[in-house]
Design an enzyme around this catalytic site. Structure first.
Site: not given
Length: 92
Positions: A20, A38
């Site tokens: 990320r 996520n």
């Protein structure tokens, strides 16, 4: 080429490997807006907006990911530009 939106579902070993944060850094470098998060199934979802060429660069990058990641598959969905985003964020 024009402004577009793309949604990515990145599968493989992509959580717990700074995917990320690396995606956010790459998206900002490319001048894109949107978010990355996520998912409960172990994948990572990306929603990004910007110029089509830069979005294609992000897709190519997502297929590699950061060095600790092992990307198995990236599902891509092109969508219409919304203009709803002003930066690129990591979200829940």
């Amino acid at each position: 080429m024009g402004l577009k939106q793309v949604q990515l579902f990145v599968r493989g070993r992509v959580q717990g490997v700074f995917f990320r944060a690396s995606t956010q850094r790459e998206a900002k470098r490319l001048g894109l807006t949107g978010w990355v998060k996520n998912r409960s199934d172990g994948s990572v979802e990306v929603l990004a907006e910007g110029e089509e060429d830069e979005l294609k660069e992000l897709i190519a990058w997502a297929n590699r990911g950061p060095s600790a990641a092992r990307v198995e598959r990236v599902d891509v969905r092109w969508r219409g530009f919304s203009g709803d985003f002003f930066d690129f964020r990591i979200t829940d």
